[in-house]
Design an enzyme around this catalytic site. Sequence first.
Site, PDB file in Angstrom:
ATOM      1  N   GLU A   1      11.428 -35.975 107.825  1.00  0.00           N
ATOM      2  CA  GLU A   1      11.133 -35.011 106.758  1.00  0.00           C
ATOM      3  C   GLU A   1      10.718 -33.696 107.403  1.00  0.00           C
ATOM      4  O   GLU A   1       9.841 -33.682 108.264  1.00  0.00           O
ATOM      5  CB  GLU A   1       9.957 -35.481 105.897  1.00  0.00           C
TER       6      GLU A   1
ATOM      7  N   ASP B   1      -1.249 -31.247  99.364  1.00  0.00           N
ATOM      8  CA  ASP B   1      -1.553 -31.568 100.758  1.00  0.00           C
ATOM      9  C   ASP B   1      -3.022 -31.397 101.086  1.00  0.00           C
ATOM     10  O   ASP B   1      -3.704 -30.530 100.545  1.00  0.00           O
ATOM     11  CB  ASP B   1      -0.718 -30.674 101.682  1.00  0.00           C
TER      12      ASP B   1
ATOM     13  N   TYR C   1       9.733 -42.737  97.174  1.00  0.00           N
ATOM     14  CA  TYR C   1       8.506 -42.428  97.912  1.00  0.00           C
ATOM     15  C   TYR C   1       7.339 -43.073  97.169  1.00  0.00           C
ATOM     16  O   TYR C   1       7.015 -42.694  96.047  1.00  0.00           O
ATOM     17  CB  TYR C   1       8.332 -40.905  97.965  1.00  0.00           C
TER      18      TYR C   1
END
Lengths: 400, 263
Positions: free
Chosen positions: B46, B57, B170
């Site tokens: 990725e 994040d 995911y």
Amino acid sequence: MATTTTQKAGYYGQYGGQFVPELLMPAVNAVAEAFATYRDDPDFKAELQALLVDYANRPSLLYHAKNMSAELGGAQIYLKREDLNHTGAHKINNVLGQALLAKKMGKQRLIAETGAGQHGVATATAAALFGMSAEIFMGQEDIDRQALNVYRMTLLGAKVHAVQTGTQVLKDAVNATFQDWTKRIDDTFYVLGSAVGPHPFPEMVKYFQSVISEEARAQFLQQTKRLPDVVIAAVGGGSNAIGAFSHFIADEAVTLIGVEAAGKGIQTTQTAATLTNGSDGIFHGMKSKFLQSADGQIDPVYSISAGLDYPGIGPEHAYLSEIKRAKYVPITDDEAVAAFEFIAKTEGIIAAIESSHAVAYAMKLAPTMRPEQQIMVNLSGRGDKDVAAIARYSGVTIHE
Amino acid sequence: MAVKKIADVLKNGQGFIGFTVAGDPNFDQSADYIVAMAEAGADVVEIGIAFSDPAADGPTIMAADIRAAAAGSTTEKVFALIAAVRERTDVPLVILTYVNPVFKYGYEKFLSKMAALSVEGIILPDMPLEEQASFLELANQYDRSLIQLVTLQSKARIPDIVAQARGFVYIVSSLGTTGTRAELTTASRELVAAVREYTDVPTAIGFGISRPDQVPQFAYADAVIAGSAIVDLIAADPNGATGAIKTFVQDMKAAWQNTSNNA
């Protein structure tokens, strides 16, 4: 209730939507469902109305500012006195609504972002009233320039988190609050303070703030037998402005003007004038206009006003601008500070630096209009919190 | 170069997916790190495009985004880096970024660029199912995969989400943001089982996985994803992390040998 310009759920023309991580979608949808359930529920509305009247001091006054009007020599200026609400700004209207919704949803913990601190103070207040806990996220730079409000939140029992990422202002506080929500979803309600973010927040904030124009429209008809010609409100994310506009949107003869913070000028990078300088983007859960690079990186923005220091704008404002129902104009720091001083000396009112942006535009516009015409300025908050910063800006040393 | 497909490299499970932010700490070094991961056995890599406000994040990747931005990251530079990487490896590549940089570039232009560079998929954490329709239509047209994320909160949404799954699904193992975690919840096992009821697309589990000893517990998934752990290695030695990255990837791959994949 308020006139709606929504075409499909959560969209205003091409603007709006729900651009949040999958982790938050169920929580956001739960808020949307609860809001849909309670917005027209008679008991909920009665409970909220009682809080607004008995606790928040509504309705707020519509005050004919005769001294200002005479001094400026043109249109009559009317001030919608949101500064007289409990906690000193329009923010309480929305917070009481959302906190009541949180209570109905069984949430015990309120989280909120704040820029100038007014929304944080309002959220801390509602948490104290409802016996909930409150955690407020505020950029370090805003903590430094709004120390008084930080202490007020602490006094009210809230925990204030200093956000030290990014540019350390309102945008970063919103990021941090969303991040906190992803860590703790089950018992937590995000009380979003502006008409931004994913659906249902822009619509919900408008719903709770539309009490401003609902009252003002009736007050104009009662006091002057006619509607105002112009409604002016400051715009950061746009909550006081959408509240001031909503019941006038259908009145096409009423000109709606949002005033953006130009900071040091729209030709500089030290500005927060989103509709003047921005372009279409997707950020903070919504498609709207943003100040950003050609690559889609969000710009650091600047304004003397911590409440207007935001790189985006609520999606309905982007839409109202696109269809030309409202117009949006920039006002610089210097102009806002001059207005702050002017309204203090002519009317004996210390207005928030955010609201002073709206006053500044009224000072430009009123002399171009006739004395029988009427301008409403939404005086969204009081300026006690700004006194130290204005003194600093003017080079005056005071002991706090 | 003929590029491998995600479906093929993950079909037997025991996969490892690595992540780095393009341009961290600079564009030359970053290309080497991506190639190093592939050479050490990463099944998919990725590549992050730095964003000014990476709200999903944690502090580690946020710091990497800041380093990449300081190195002059732009979307075009990231594509140039990918073009250079593509000359050196056939590993499947997936771009990870936020919606706005892709929106500003133009969805169609972005997807056509991905197709030209044989980038198989893209992860956009702030584009949930509700907002995917127009992007998915174009992604299908360009035969690119929008990687679907499933979280511990997704529950009733899982069938609709995985109906759109391509490449891999995911599995977000934790609440909160990206970053290394000492303890990981076991609820993700049930999540993978729920996903498998509706799709054969491989599952890859991420958020908080940082050590080889954590790998065996994820034998129920087809791959593990480590991002922040690799970014930490780069932060510790920005221009000399190649060896450490290779060792880490090899150790993570080797950790699968301590388990059987029939769990």
